[in-house]
Motif scaffolding. Sequence first.
Motif, PDB file in Angstrom:
ATOM      1  N   PRO A 135       0.797  -1.078   0.093  1.00  0.00           N
ATOM      2  CA  PRO A 135       0.075   0.021   0.077  1.00  0.00           C
ATOM      3  C   PRO A 135       0.739   1.249  -0.017  1.00  0.00           C
ATOM      4  O   PRO A 135       0.384   2.503  -0.390  1.00  0.00           O
ATOM      5  CB  PRO A 135      -0.681  -0.091   1.159  1.00  0.00           C
ATOM      6  CG  PRO A 135      -0.127  -0.976   2.173  1.00  0.00           C
ATOM      7  CD  PRO A 135       0.665  -1.915   1.231  1.00  0.00           C
ATOM      8  N   ASP A 136       2.267   1.389   0.406  1.00  0.00           N
ATOM      9  CA  ASP A 136       2.998   2.361   0.488  1.00  0.00           C
ATOM     10  C   ASP A 136       3.845   2.472  -0.893  1.00  0.00           C
ATOM     11  O   ASP A 136       4.536   3.296  -0.721  1.00  0.00           O
ATOM     12  CB  ASP A 136       3.819   2.404   1.831  1.00  0.00           C
ATOM     13  CG  ASP A 136       2.832   2.342   2.819  1.00  0.00           C
ATOM     14  OD1 ASP A 136       1.951   2.912   2.890  1.00  0.00           O
ATOM     15  OD2 ASP A 136       3.216   1.682   4.140  1.00  0.00           O
ATOM     16  N   LEU A 137       3.696   1.669  -1.771  1.00  0.00           N
ATOM     17  CA  LEU A 137       4.835   1.863  -2.984  1.00  0.00           C
ATOM     18  C   LEU A 137       4.504   3.153  -3.387  1.00  0.00           C
ATOM     19  O   LEU A 137       5.614   3.670  -3.889  1.00  0.00           O
ATOM     20  CB  LEU A 137       4.288   0.789  -4.023  1.00  0.00           C
ATOM     21  CG  LEU A 137       5.193   0.861  -5.190  1.00  0.00           C
ATOM     22  CD1 LEU A 137       6.899   0.442  -4.792  1.00  0.00           C
ATOM     23  CD2 LEU A 137       4.844  -0.456  -6.202  1.00  0.00           C
ATOM     24  N   PRO A 138       3.485   3.775  -3.689  1.00  0.00           N
ATOM     25  CA  PRO A 138       3.450   5.260  -4.480  1.00  0.00           C
ATOM     26  C   PRO A 138       4.057   6.262  -3.553  1.00  0.00           C
ATOM     27  O   PRO A 138       4.744   7.280  -3.957  1.00  0.00           O
ATOM     28  CB  PRO A 138       1.970   5.417  -4.567  1.00  0.00           C
ATOM     29  CG  PRO A 138       1.469   4.365  -4.328  1.00  0.00           C
ATOM     30  CD  PRO A 138       1.963   3.184  -3.535  1.00  0.00           C
ATOM     31  N   LEU A 139       4.115   6.125  -2.110  1.00  0.00           N
ATOM     32  CA  LEU A 139       4.683   7.033  -1.273  1.00  0.00           C
ATOM     33  C   LEU A 139       6.201   6.751  -1.393  1.00  0.00           C
ATOM     34  O   LEU A 139       6.933   7.741  -1.275  1.00  0.00           O
ATOM     35  CB  LEU A 139       4.210   6.670   0.184  1.00  0.00           C
ATOM     36  CG  LEU A 139       2.702   6.866   0.281  1.00  0.00           C
ATOM     37  CD1 LEU A 139       2.369   6.498   1.772  1.00  0.00           C
ATOM     38  CD2 LEU A 139       2.277   8.473   0.524  1.00  0.00           C
ATOM     39  N   LEU A 140       6.678   5.285  -1.233  1.00  0.00           N
ATOM     40  CA  LEU A 140       8.023   4.979  -1.388  1.00  0.00           C
ATOM     41  C   LEU A 140       8.720   5.433  -2.695  1.00  0.00           C
ATOM     42  O   LEU A 140      10.150   5.758  -2.408  1.00  0.00           O
ATOM     43  CB  LEU A 140       8.196   3.590  -1.038  1.00  0.00           C
ATOM     44  CG  LEU A 140       7.639   3.302   0.290  1.00  0.00           C
ATOM     45  CD1 LEU A 140       7.571   1.675   0.229  1.00  0.00           C
ATOM     46  CD2 LEU A 140       8.722   3.623   1.420  1.00  0.00           C
ATOM     47  N   ILE A 141       8.172   5.327  -3.695  1.00  0.00           N
ATOM     48  CA  ILE A 141       9.009   5.960  -4.966  1.00  0.00           C
ATOM     49  C   ILE A 141       8.576   7.326  -5.529  1.00  0.00           C
ATOM     50  O   ILE A 141       8.972   7.536  -6.558  1.00  0.00           O
ATOM     51  CB  ILE A 141       8.543   4.725  -6.130  1.00  0.00           C
ATOM     52  CG1 ILE A 141       7.259   4.857  -6.324  1.00  0.00           C
ATOM     53  CG2 ILE A 141       8.897   3.519  -5.634  1.00  0.00           C
ATOM     54  CD1 ILE A 141       6.524   3.820  -7.644  1.00  0.00           C
ATOM     55  N   GLY A 142       7.783   8.044  -4.945  1.00  0.00           N
ATOM     56  CA  GLY A 142       7.501   9.282  -5.206  1.00  0.00           C
ATOM     57  C   GLY A 142       8.641  10.284  -5.490  1.00  0.00           C
ATOM     58  O   GLY A 142       8.966  10.908  -6.656  1.00  0.00           O
ATOM     59  N   ASN A 143       9.707  10.144  -4.494  1.00  0.00           N
ATOM     60  CA  ASN A 143      11.011  11.049  -4.666  1.00  0.00           C
ATOM     61  C   ASN A 143      11.714  10.622  -6.069  1.00  0.00           C
ATOM     62  O   ASN A 143      12.245  11.410  -6.581  1.00  0.00           O
ATOM     63  CB  ASN A 143      11.976  10.793  -3.512  1.00  0.00           C
ATOM     64  CG  ASN A 143      11.458  11.801  -2.363  1.00  0.00           C
ATOM     65  OD1 ASN A 143      10.648  12.691  -2.581  1.00  0.00           O
ATOM     66  ND2 ASN A 143      11.766  11.717  -1.206  1.00  0.00           N
ATOM     67  N   LEU A 144      11.756   9.277  -6.115  1.00  0.00           N
ATOM     68  CA  LEU A 144      12.689   8.567  -7.259  1.00  0.00           C
ATOM     69  C   LEU A 144      12.045   8.938  -8.439  1.00  0.00           C
ATOM     70  O   LEU A 144      12.830   9.226  -9.263  1.00  0.00           O
ATOM     71  CB  LEU A 144      12.855   7.130  -6.858  1.00  0.00           C
ATOM     72  CG  LEU A 144      13.689   6.273  -7.960  1.00  0.00           C
ATOM     73  CD1 LEU A 144      15.090   6.970  -7.758  1.00  0.00           C
ATOM     74  CD2 LEU A 144      13.664   4.886  -7.444  1.00  0.00           C
TER      75      LEU A 144
END
Length: 342
Positions: A135-144
């Motif tokens: 569920p947190d994938l969009p949050l985790l890769i936003g910066n990248l």
Amino acid sequence: MSSQHEEPSSMNSTKSIDEKHPVLYFADGNIVLSAQTTARKTTEILSDESQAASEPPASVPTPETARTVLFRVHKSICALHSEVFEGMFQGSSALETFEGVPIVEMADSAEEVEAMVEAMYGSSRWVTFTGRRHPDLPLLIGNLMNMARKYGITILQKDLTDAINRDWPSSPTEWSETQSSPEEPIPEPAAAAVFARRFHIPLLRAITLYALSCIDSRVRWDDKPSSKQKKIKQKEFKERGARWHLLSKTDLSEVDEVRELQRDMFLPGSSHNYNGPSCLYYGLTDELTLLLARERDAIRTSFVFDAGEEILYNYAASNRQYVVEKREQLWSSLLRIGQRVS
């Protein structure tokens, strides 16, 4: 390990270079990237529209709280992944130096630079969260993703887009199959919808807006129902919610638009005649009528009409064709809404 270093003369005097990155500071590197940390939270970085109702303003680092992190890397590695870096390094001989190596002050945060450099060196942590509908994938890769777009790292952009798209259905049939498999629920949709808007991914935008339209807007992500909610609206509150606070006014407006599309598809009293007087609701069993009344998921419900004689009687072929056409119309409308981000 942190250590204090003399500040190059070209750096702003209000900043303090106070640490080398513990991993991404290679002794044989021939360029140093300098970036300040920020106090921004992951959710604040993801949601970039100040109009989001409950979105707090982004924190701005001050001389007292900011740290400047140094990344000593290799020009060849950076240039291999990015033409932007290749052009940036052409004039590096004229730059100030740090420990005998040219230093470039980055406008990006240290957190963003860290995510990018990790990916370029093949040690990115985001990969461990893919393939399992985290569920947190969009949050985790936003910066990248932001850095990949800014610096033209096209392969990384594709990898990130493919990774998040794999977590979501791409057709009405896939959606229905996913919703029929509680062992593999869809991820949290609000973060993914914002990610799709921010990085212009139309199909992801369409399906995540649809997912949000199927959820009670009073239920937040991982909320547990109160005893009163269990008693009065057990059906409504037993399902997972969404991170509604991430959504902007535009997001919420489009979720409402999709809900209207759903209501137009199956709401009793709407225009649902097909090929004459044959009515969509004529001949439905009580069980299916109740299902239509309580479900918010028009796509999944539409597939019930293909379930067989145990649910329907007097079910004309024209009605079946009508339902298929309405489902296709709904899907086409969703795709048009998703295209707004492109």
